[in-house]
Design a protein around this motif. Structure first.
Motif, PDB file in Angstrom:
ATOM      1  N   ASN A 226      -7.263  84.099 -16.696  1.00  0.00           N
ATOM      2  CA  ASN A 226      -6.947  83.761 -18.086  1.00  0.00           C
ATOM      3  C   ASN A 226      -8.173  83.244 -18.836  1.00  0.00           C
ATOM      4  OD1 ASN A 226      -4.300  84.508 -17.725  1.00  0.00           O
ATOM      5  ND2 ASN A 226      -3.594  82.427 -17.230  1.00  0.00           N
ATOM      6  N   LEU A 227      -8.951  82.387 -18.175  1.00  0.00           N
ATOM      7  CA  LEU A 227     -10.149  81.839 -18.827  1.00  0.00           C
ATOM      8  C   LEU A 227     -11.189  82.928 -19.068  1.00  0.00           C
ATOM      9  CD1 LEU A 227     -10.554  78.454 -16.856  1.00  0.00           C
ATOM     10  CD2 LEU A 227      -9.799  78.747 -19.215  1.00  0.00           C
ATOM     11  N   ASN A 228     -11.375  83.790 -18.067  1.00  0.00           N
ATOM     12  CA  ASN A 228     -12.351  84.880 -18.231  1.00  0.00           C
ATOM     13  C   ASN A 228     -11.911  85.847 -19.329  1.00  0.00           C
ATOM     14  OD1 ASN A 228     -14.275  84.107 -16.347  1.00  0.00           O
ATOM     15  ND2 ASN A 228     -13.180  85.102 -14.639  1.00  0.00           N
ATOM     16  N   THR A 230     -10.103  85.067 -21.905  1.00  0.00           N
ATOM     17  CA  THR A 230     -10.339  84.377 -23.181  1.00  0.00           C
ATOM     18  C   THR A 230     -11.794  84.555 -23.617  1.00  0.00           C
ATOM     19  OG1 THR A 230      -8.645  82.737 -22.678  1.00  0.00           O
ATOM     20  CG2 THR A 230     -10.290  82.138 -24.333  1.00  0.00           C
ATOM     21  N   TYR A 231     -12.726  84.329 -22.661  1.00  0.00           N
ATOM     22  CA  TYR A 231     -14.147  84.478 -22.984  1.00  0.00           C
ATOM     23  C   TYR A 231     -14.466  85.937 -23.344  1.00  0.00           C
ATOM     24  CZ  TYR A 231     -19.198  84.552 -22.471  1.00  0.00           C
ATOM     25  OH  TYR A 231     -20.538  84.727 -22.699  1.00  0.00           O
ATOM     26  N   ALA A 285     -14.542  77.730 -21.667  1.00  0.00           N
ATOM     27  CA  ALA A 285     -13.603  78.470 -20.814  1.00  0.00           C
ATOM     28  C   ALA A 285     -14.356  79.214 -19.729  1.00  0.00           C
ATOM     29  CB  ALA A 285     -12.779  79.435 -21.658  1.00  0.00           C
ATOM     30  N   LYS A 286     -15.509  79.798 -20.092  1.00  0.00           N
ATOM     31  CA  LYS A 286     -16.321  80.521 -19.118  1.00  0.00           C
ATOM     32  C   LYS A 286     -16.863  79.574 -18.050  1.00  0.00           C
ATOM     33  CE  LYS A 286     -18.743  83.866 -17.359  1.00  0.00           C
ATOM     34  NZ  LYS A 286     -18.069  84.877 -16.504  1.00  0.00           N
ATOM     35  N   LYS A 288     -15.618  76.701 -17.169  1.00  0.00           N
ATOM     36  CA  LYS A 288     -14.504  76.217 -16.339  1.00  0.00           C
ATOM     37  C   LYS A 288     -14.098  77.291 -15.345  1.00  0.00           C
ATOM     38  CE  LYS A 288     -11.318  73.259 -15.139  1.00  0.00           C
ATOM     39  NZ  LYS A 288     -11.666  72.000 -14.454  1.00  0.00           N
ATOM     40  N   ALA A 289     -14.056  78.532 -15.753  1.00  0.00           N
ATOM     41  CA  ALA A 289     -13.692  79.630 -14.856  1.00  0.00           C
ATOM     42  C   ALA A 289     -14.692  79.740 -13.714  1.00  0.00           C
ATOM     43  CB  ALA A 289     -13.611  80.939 -15.623  1.00  0.00           C
TER      44      ALA A 289
END
Length: 334
Positions: A226-228, A230-231, A285-286, A288-289
């Motif tokens: 999900n985070l990737n 988003t980025y 987000a990136k 954190k991922a």
């Protein structure tokens, strides 16, 4: 010494009363004259076995009464069993009924055990196969002491007092010994509890942090995806321009008109600020991922640690804070 005997409705006797003088008394007669009935009555009135079969035929109950001289032993037994005013003579009576018998001393109901204890210390009844109290070892001291003078009685009283004190000291010693043993058991138990808690090395709020980490590890792959994504949508979309590219185009449109109107200029500045925040969110987000990994070994460690904390909570407190407080109490007890 037996002073008088009364027998009513006993075996063959309807009613007889016999007075015995202070001198030697002998009862004689032919076989079947009733000598043994008198002896049986004396045995019963001094605590011997009684039976409803001994009630005279046609009668509801038998009654036997004996008057005896007392002695120091008898008085001591009576005092111990709640008799206050004791004369030099004592009346023992026993009523035999179909279902039971009733024992009385000076008219007061007593148990058969007390009645028998009094009777055993009043007289000896010696039959063909009986032993008299002279041959009972447990009676020897009382027989010898009964022959002593006043000085001897003072010595006995002194010994009794010393023995009473010794008995109390022994009782206190036993209680202290039991208390000491119980304290040792308690101490071992407290130390066991302390070791169990200390070995865990609990940290305040650790359980909440572990729960959060466990959720993160369980859903690590979904979160990373999900985070990737988003980025990716913000910066690296291949099918069309990325969201950041489109936002920048919109910003350029507002910028072109901003110089002609103050309100449009304010909208432009707000939009630029929003773009910067969105870009920062994308980079965060990136990052954190990249920092999250699917780690089954770490998940197992977290689960084990949480299980230890749950076990301690079930035994010592609902929270880590209360367990630590309980540990302080344990140290004080130790």
């Amino acid at each position: 010494m037996l002073k008088s005997l009364t027998i009513e409705n006993f075996i063959l006797f309807e009613k007889i009363s016999v007075d015995f003088s202070k001198t030697f008394s002998v009862i004689t007669g032919e076989t079947g004259a009733g000598k043994s009935i008198v002896i049986d009555a004396i045995e019963i009135v001094t605590g011997g076995k009684a039976s409803s079969d001994q009630i005279k035929t046609g009668e509801k109950q038998s009654y036997i009464e004996g008057v005896f001289d007392t002695n120091d032993t008898i008085k001591e037994i009576l005092n111990h069993n709640g008799f206050d005013e004791i004369e030099d003579t004592i009346i023992l009576s026993r009523t035999i009924q179909k279902a039971s018998s009733k024992c009385r001393i000076n008219g007061q109901l007593v148990s058969l055990n007390v009645f028998k204890e009094i009777g055993e210390n009043l007289i000896d009844i010696i039959g063909q196969n009986d032993n008299q109290s002279l041959f009972r070892v447990d009676k020897h001291k009382k027989i010898i002491d009964s022959l002593g003078d006043d000085e001897h009685k003072k010595v006995l009283d002194n010994i009794k007092n010393i023995n009473s004190k010794l008995t109390l000291v022994k009782k206190e010693y036993e209680e202290l010994r039991k208390t000491t043993n119980e304290n040792k058991r308690q101490l071992d138990f407290f130390k066991f509890q302390l070791d169990e808690i200390d070995d865990a090395e609990l940290i305040l709020n650790e359980d909440e942090e572990l729960k959060n980490e466990r959720e993160l590890l369980i859903h690590a792959e979904d979160i990373i995806n999900n985070l990737n994504k988003t980025y990716y949508e913000l910066y690296d979309s291949d099918d069309e321009k990325s969201l950041c590219d489109r936002l920048n185009n919109l910003s350029n449109l507002l910028s072109a008109s901003a110089e002609y109107d103050q309100e449009i200029n304010q909208l432009y500045e707000q939009f630029e600020s929003a773009i910067i925040q969105i870009q920062e969110i994308g980079r965060a987000a990136k990052n954190k991922a990249d920092s999250i990994s699917s780690n089954p070994e770490r998940l197992s460690e977290v689960e084990d640690r949480l299980n230890i904390i749950i076990k301690l909570k079930s035994k010592y407190g609902k929270t880590i804070e209360s367990i630590i407080a309980f540990t302080d109490e344990l140290r004080t007890k130790v």
